[in-house]
Design a protein around this motif. Structure first.
Motif, PDB file in Angstrom:
ATOM      1  N   GLN A   1       0.947  -1.059   0.131  1.00 23.98           N
ATOM      2  CA  GLN A   1       0.138  -0.192   0.028  1.00 23.98           C
ATOM      3  C   GLN A   1       0.829   1.147  -0.097  1.00 23.98           C
ATOM      4  OE1 GLN A   1      -2.395  -0.428   3.477  1.00 23.98           O
ATOM      5  NE2 GLN A   1      -4.025  -1.431   2.392  1.00 23.98           N
ATOM      6  N   GLN A   2       2.002   1.398   0.784  1.00 23.82           N
ATOM      7  CA  GLN A   2       2.845   2.382   0.877  1.00 23.82           C
ATOM      8  C   GLN A   2       3.455   2.717  -0.435  1.00 23.82           C
ATOM      9  OE1 GLN A   2       5.278   1.410   4.135  1.00 23.82           O
ATOM     10  NE2 GLN A   2       3.749   2.059   5.843  1.00 23.82           N
ATOM     11  N   LEU A   3       3.748   1.461  -1.193  1.00 24.48           N
ATOM     12  CA  LEU A   3       4.569   1.615  -2.284  1.00 24.48           C
ATOM     13  C   LEU A   3       3.551   2.203  -3.450  1.00 24.48           C
ATOM     14  CD1 LEU A   3       6.835  -1.521  -2.370  1.00 24.48           C
ATOM     15  CD2 LEU A   3       7.535   1.158  -2.294  1.00 24.48           C
TER      16      LEU A   3
ATOM     17  N   GLY B   1       1.710  18.070   2.398  1.00 20.94           N
ATOM     18  CA  GLY B   1       0.822  16.792   1.989  1.00 20.94           C
ATOM     19  C   GLY B   1       1.020  15.707   2.964  1.00 20.94           C
ATOM     20  N   GLY B   2      -0.037  15.042   3.248  1.00 19.71           N
ATOM     21  CA  GLY B   2       0.040  13.876   4.044  1.00 19.71           C
ATOM     22  C   GLY B   2       1.157  12.915   3.781  1.00 19.71           C
ATOM     23  N   ILE B   3       1.290  12.479   2.582  1.00 16.09           N
ATOM     24  CA  ILE B   3       2.384  11.685   2.068  1.00 16.09           C
ATOM     25  C   ILE B   3       3.941  12.291   2.532  1.00 16.09           C
ATOM     26  CG2 ILE B   3       2.986  12.564  -0.224  1.00 16.09           C
ATOM     27  CD1 ILE B   3       3.137   9.320  -0.621  1.00 16.09           C
ATOM     28  N   PHE B   4       4.120  13.607   2.618  1.00 15.86           N
ATOM     29  CA  PHE B   4       5.106  14.035   3.069  1.00 15.86           C
ATOM     30  C   PHE B   4       5.245  14.281   4.687  1.00 15.86           C
ATOM     31  CE2 PHE B   4       4.762  15.794  -1.435  1.00 15.86           C
ATOM     32  CZ  PHE B   4       6.052  15.362  -1.851  1.00 15.86           C
ATOM     33  N   THR B   5       4.300  14.111   5.287  1.00 13.36           N
ATOM     34  CA  THR B   5       3.836  14.039   6.836  1.00 13.36           C
ATOM     35  C   THR B   5       4.276  13.112   7.468  1.00 13.36           C
ATOM     36  OG1 THR B   5       2.400  16.017   6.669  1.00 13.36           O
ATOM     37  CG2 THR B   5       2.607  14.640   8.651  1.00 13.36           C
TER      38      THR B   5
ATOM     39  N   ALA C   1       6.017  10.005   5.645  1.00  9.76           N
ATOM     40  CA  ALA C   1       6.965   9.370   5.031  1.00  9.76           C
ATOM     41  C   ALA C   1       8.555   9.616   5.570  1.00  9.76           C
ATOM     42  CB  ALA C   1       7.329   9.655   3.606  1.00  9.76           C
ATOM     43  N   SER C   2       9.255   8.734   5.503  1.00 13.60           N
ATOM     44  CA  SER C   2      10.728   8.863   5.941  1.00 13.60           C
ATOM     45  C   SER C   2      11.496  10.094   4.965  1.00 13.60           C
ATOM     46  CB  SER C   2      11.542   7.772   5.894  1.00 13.60           C
ATOM     47  OG  SER C   2      11.634   7.216   4.654  1.00 13.60           O
ATOM     48  N   SER C   3      12.379  10.428   5.633  1.00 10.69           N
ATOM     49  CA  SER C   3      13.216  11.727   4.820  1.00 10.69           C
ATOM     50  C   SER C   3      13.589  10.944   3.245  1.00 10.69           C
ATOM     51  CB  SER C   3      14.522  12.056   5.582  1.00 10.69           C
ATOM     52  OG  SER C   3      14.206  12.872   6.887  1.00 10.69           O
ATOM     53  N   GLU C   4      14.245   9.752   3.464  1.00  7.83           N
ATOM     54  CA  GLU C   4      14.560   9.080   2.290  1.00  7.83           C
ATOM     55  C   GLU C   4      13.486   9.185   1.306  1.00  7.83           C
ATOM     56  OE1 GLU C   4      16.443   4.918   0.821  1.00  7.83           O
ATOM     57  OE2 GLU C   4      16.186   5.202   2.679  1.00  7.83           O
TER      58      GLU C   4
ATOM     59  N   ILE D   1      10.563  10.977  -3.806  1.00  7.89           N
ATOM     60  CA  ILE D   1       9.106  11.059  -4.520  1.00  7.89           C
ATOM     61  C   ILE D   1       9.231  12.403  -5.330  1.00  7.89           C
ATOM     62  CG2 ILE D   1       6.974  12.226  -4.164  1.00  7.89           C
ATOM     63  CD1 ILE D   1       6.785  10.224  -1.490  1.00  7.89           C
ATOM     64  N   LEU D   2       9.961  13.445  -4.792  1.00  8.80           N
ATOM     65  CA  LEU D   2      10.386  14.739  -5.540  1.00  8.80           C
ATOM     66  C   LEU D   2      11.389  14.218  -6.588  1.00  8.80           C
ATOM     67  CD1 LEU D   2      10.375  17.471  -2.905  1.00  8.80           C
ATOM     68  CD2 LEU D   2       8.439  16.587  -4.382  1.00  8.80           C
TER      69      LEU D   2
END
Length: 226
Positions: free
Chosen positions: A104-106, A157-161, A163-166, A171-172
């Motif tokens: 799901q995370q991927l 955004g939620g995914i940036f809140t 997710a790990s720094s890596e 993503i960007l």
């Protein structure tokens, strides 16, 4: 005080792109032209209402195609097109769902990369591909909003809140990886609104601009960029 800035705001329903290009304020009338379009303003915002991580998740598939999203998942996890479509349908029915399993995370990560890439290319200008004597352009002429020199990208955004720094940086990086003819940033530093307070910063800045500017530079570590 930090030059050109690009803000990426990816939510459950939309993906918004804001760009601030201070040099636009210094352009002459001749450079701006007789008609000053939105793309020639110092501050410009676009909203992709069909690209979201939850209630508009199917819009990402419609815009990019299922296979293009699957290509972002990676080869380490086996995901079928039907699984992707089923997951997207679940997201739209249960927008409060938080991705817990690795798969799901991927999938969330792949959807985010795809949505951001599309939104950025919709926001940015592009390189002309043919001669146009009416417009006075030749192949390679930059048309529209040129983001190639943007050095600061802020993502929220939620995914940036969560997710790990890596993963945030991944993503960007992936979303900017294949600019094609789009005038996307070439070399930028990434900053993340991990505490989800950009909306508060925006509201408070209307009343306390100097205090908020000092705070936001410290919050993102932008003071070190000056």
């Amino acid at each position: 005080g930090v030059g050109d800035i690009l803000l990426i705001d990816i939510g459950g329903a939309t993906t918004d792109i804001h760009s601030i290009l201070p040099e636009m304020e210094r352009q002459s009338i001749e450079e701006k032209g007789l008609i000053v379009t939105n793309e020639k303003q110092m501050s410009y915002r676009t909203v992709e209402g069909n690209l979201g991580m939850r209630v508009s998740a199917s819009g990402i598939l419609h815009a990019a195609g299922s296979q293009n999203v699957l290509n972002r998942v990676g080869s380490n996890v086996d995901v079928t097109e039907n699984e992707l479509i089923d997951y997207v349908n679940v997201l739209e029915q249960k927008p409060e769902l938080i991705a817990l399993t690795e798969k799901q995370q991927l999938l969330d990560q792949a959807l985010a990369i795809t949505a951001i890439e599309i939104a950025l290319k919709q926001h940015a200008g592009y390189l002309a591909q043919e001669y146009n004597p009416v417009m006075g352009t030749v192949p390679g002429t930059a048309i529209g909003r040129d983001l190639r020199k943007v050095g600061t990208i802020i993502a929220v955004g939620g995914i940036f809140t969560y997710a790990s720094s890596e993963k945030k940086n991944y993503i960007l990086t992936e979303a900017l990886k294949n600019p094609g003819i789009s005038l996307l940033p070439k070399e930028s530093k990434f900053f993340f609104d991990s505490e989800y307070i950009m909306y508060v910063i925006g509201v408070l800045s209307q009343k306390f601009p100097n205090i908020v500017l000092t705070f936001v530079k410290k919050y993102f570590g932008l003071e070190n960029e000056l």
